[in-house]
Scaffold this motif. Sequence first.
Motif, mmCIF file in Angstrom:
data_model
loop_
_atom_site.group_PDB
_atom_site.id
_atom_site.type_symbol
_atom_site.label_atom_id
_atom_site.label_comp_id
_atom_site.label_asym_id
_atom_site.label_seq_id
_atom_site.Cartn_x
_atom_site.Cartn_y
_atom_site.Cartn_z
ATOM 1 N N LEU A 165 0.842 -1.028 -0.047
ATOM 2 C CA LEU A 165 -0.115 -0.062 0.096
ATOM 3 C C LEU A 165 0.857 1.383 -0.009
ATOM 4 N N THR A 166 1.912 1.329 0.786
ATOM 5 C CA THR A 166 2.656 2.320 0.706
ATOM 6 C C THR A 166 3.503 2.622 -0.559
ATOM 7 N N ASP A 167 4.028 1.286 -0.912
ATOM 8 C CA ASP A 167 4.644 1.414 -2.346
ATOM 9 C C ASP A 167 3.724 2.112 -3.464
ATOM 10 N N LYS A 168 2.440 1.634 -3.382
ATOM 11 C CA LYS A 168 1.477 1.973 -4.388
ATOM 12 C C LYS A 168 1.565 3.539 -3.924
ATOM 13 N N PHE A 172 2.284 6.395 -6.897
ATOM 14 C CA PHE A 172 1.325 7.240 -7.335
ATOM 15 C C PHE A 172 1.661 8.785 -7.542
ATOM 16 N N LEU A 173 1.946 9.193 -6.070
ATOM 17 C CA LEU A 173 2.891 10.418 -5.935
ATOM 18 C C LEU A 173 3.749 10.651 -6.580
ATOM 19 N N PHE A 178 5.725 13.355 -11.627
ATOM 20 C CA PHE A 178 6.367 13.309 -12.825
ATOM 21 C C PHE A 178 5.254 14.174 -13.978
ATOM 22 N N LEU A 179 4.037 13.883 -13.739
ATOM 23 C CA LEU A 179 3.148 14.497 -14.588
ATOM 24 C C LEU A 179 3.053 15.945 -14.409
ATOM 25 N N ALA A 180 3.133 16.377 -13.136
ATOM 26 C CA ALA A 180 3.061 17.730 -12.853
ATOM 27 C C ALA A 180 4.320 18.456 -13.508
ATOM 28 N N THR A 181 5.539 17.813 -13.500
ATOM 29 C CA THR A 181 6.708 18.348 -14.116
ATOM 30 C C THR A 181 6.544 18.519 -15.465
#
Length: 194
Positions: A165-168, A172-173, A178-181
């Motif tokens: 769950l932490t890895d997911k 996601f973050l 990456f997408l924001a960048t």
Amino acid sequence: MAAPQDVHVRICNQEIVKFDLEVKALIQDIRDCSGPLSELTELNTKVKEKFQQLKQRIQELEQSAREQDKESEKQLLLQEVENHKKQMLRKTTKESLAQTSSSITESLMGISRMMSQQVQQSEEAMQTLVSSSRTLLDANEEFKSMSGTIQLGRKLITKYNRRELTDKLLIFLALALFLATVLYIVKKRLFPFL
């Protein structure tokens, strides 16, 4: 010279006395016998044989007594036959007691054998119980060991699920960053004035 009848009477009397003594000795042997059962049975059989021989000699003596010419000798011999019969009757009682003793001994030995078998069966049952108890204890120990392994596995799976769950969430973050960048770079390149 003695008549043949007198000789026969004397021989019968001697044999009666002989068989009488042999029967007494055998009855004493039966009393003293402490086993085994086969020896007691053999003595019992010998007593019966001697009784038959004794009975036969008494009958022969009685027959000889009836064939006597002189009435006085006849009566005397018949009286002797009666005495022998009475003694034989007393010995027959002893023989029946010996037979009863033999059958009681046989019954007791049978009971002893049955008890021995019961003890042996009990020992076998006890051995089976001990063996089953050991098997149950071994199974219990194995179950405890497996239970510990299962609990450890459950903890590891729970940790793995949390880590997943932490890895997911991190992925996601990272993807969002990456997408924001990428959007920021595209915006700056395509729309520099904005």
